[in-house]
Design a protein around this motif. Structure first.
Motif, PDB file in Angstrom:
ATOM      1  N   PRO A  58     -30.304  10.572  76.097  1.00 46.04           N
ATOM      2  CA  PRO A  58     -30.738  11.332  77.261  1.00 46.04           C
ATOM      3  C   PRO A  58     -31.202  12.725  76.858  1.00 46.04           C
ATOM      4  O   PRO A  58     -30.666  13.325  75.928  1.00 46.04           O
ATOM      5  N   ARG A  59     -32.213  13.218  77.515  1.00 45.49           N
ATOM      6  CA  ARG A  59     -32.627  14.595  77.303  1.00 45.49           C
ATOM      7  C   ARG A  59     -31.770  15.482  78.189  1.00 45.49           C
ATOM      8  O   ARG A  59     -31.526  15.172  79.351  1.00 45.49           O
ATOM      9  N   THR A 118     -21.737   5.470  75.997  1.00 42.24           N
ATOM     10  CA  THR A 118     -23.100   5.011  75.706  1.00 42.24           C
ATOM     11  C   THR A 118     -23.634   5.525  74.371  1.00 42.24           C
ATOM     12  O   THR A 118     -24.787   5.256  74.032  1.00 42.24           O
ATOM     13  N   GLU A 146     -23.762  10.966  88.063  1.00 40.43           N
ATOM     14  CA  GLU A 146     -25.004  11.310  87.382  1.00 40.43           C
ATOM     15  C   GLU A 146     -25.497  12.673  87.848  1.00 40.43           C
ATOM     16  O   GLU A 146     -25.592  12.937  89.043  1.00 40.43           O
ATOM     17  N   PHE A 196     -28.754  15.158  86.891  1.00 42.35           N
ATOM     18  CA  PHE A 196     -30.006  15.314  86.144  1.00 42.35           C
ATOM     19  C   PHE A 196     -30.209  14.159  85.158  1.00 42.35           C
ATOM     20  O   PHE A 196     -30.591  14.363  84.004  1.00 42.35           O
ATOM     21  N   ASN A 197     -29.897  12.946  85.625  1.00 47.34           N
ATOM     22  CA  ASN A 197     -30.078  11.726  84.831  1.00 47.34           C
ATOM     23  C   ASN A 197     -29.146  11.634  83.624  1.00 47.34           C
ATOM     24  O   ASN A 197     -29.422  10.892  82.675  1.00 47.34           O
ATOM     25  N   VAL A 198     -28.055  12.379  83.642  1.00 44.02           N
ATOM     26  CA  VAL A 198     -27.054  12.318  82.577  1.00 44.02           C
ATOM     27  C   VAL A 198     -25.702  12.044  83.220  1.00 44.02           C
ATOM     28  O   VAL A 198     -25.328  12.692  84.200  1.00 44.02           O
ATOM     29  N   ARG A 199     -24.963  11.072  82.670  1.00 46.60           N
ATOM     30  CA  ARG A 199     -23.629  10.786  83.193  1.00 46.60           C
ATOM     31  C   ARG A 199     -22.657  11.867  82.741  1.00 46.60           C
ATOM     32  O   ARG A 199     -22.565  12.181  81.553  1.00 46.60           O
TER      33      ARG A 199
END
Length: 205
Positions: free
Chosen positions: A4-5, A103, A140, A142-145
């Motif tokens: 992930p960014r 992950t 989640e 910003f698209n990061v768990r």
């Protein structure tokens, strides 16, 4: 798996959240865990909660934890604090290691933490992930768990406002009182701490 960014906004939120603990005093405790009798104030210790990268330099985030001594059996024990038993960094950082480790491989977790501006060596990351048997709730951002504890703390920090201190009891509640979770399989040696005696005459819980 594609890494992930880490958006700069998430890094800012995480760092501000961890920094909100700096200098917080945790001084609430119940009866003696050994005999159930009334304790008295004993001393105050400084513990390193986290290390973040701020303006390209490391910054240690430290908290203060009061210790108590049982009036009856003499056992010395700490107040509720934002650490899991036998761990050396704050519970939200441990939770973040575990969540990212679901992950990623250990070295990647350490690198991702660094991208968030958090310093944790890969061996500590490995130990926290390998020795964990709990399920850490996550959400989640910003698209990061990220762990729910960190999300709750960030919401609390934003609600309180920049530069304002947060009630330590609210910080502990957002962390889900980690020091009460006895029997967790973390195997780190306790961190060396610095003792600061209470003011003269402080012998109340």
């Amino acid at each position: 798996m594609r890494k992930p960014r880490i958006p700069p906004m998430l890094t800012d939120i995480v760092q501000a959240t961890l920094a909100s603990f700096d200098g917080a005093l945790f001084d609430s405790a119940g009866p003696c865990p050994s005999c159930g009798r009334e304790p008295a104030g004993y001393d105050v210790k400084s513990r390193q909660f986290a290390v973040i990268i701020e303006n390209d330099r490391k910054r240690a985030i430290n908290v203060l934890t009061k210790r108590f001594r049982c009036r009856s059996c003499g056992q010395v024990f700490p107040a509720d604090q934002p650490f899991y038993p036998d761990t050396r960094i704050g519970s939200p950082v441990v939770d973040l290691c575990i969540t990212l480790g679901e992950t990623m491989h250990y070295p990647r977790v350490s690198v991702t933490l660094a991208e968030m501006g958090i310093v944790v060596d890969r061996w500590s990351v490995r130990n926290y992930i390998r020795n964990n048997t709990r399920s850490v709730p996550s959400v989640e951002m910003f698209n990061v768990r990220v762990p729910f504890s960190l999300f709750s703390l960030s919401s609390l920090a934003m609600e309180t406002g920049e530069g304002r201190s947060i009630d330590p009891d609210r910080l502990l509640a957002a962390c889900d009182y980690p020091s009460r979770k006895r029997g967790l399989p973390f195997q780190h040696k306790p961190e060396t701490t610095r003792a600061t005696p209470d003011k003269k005459g402080d012998d109340t819980a």
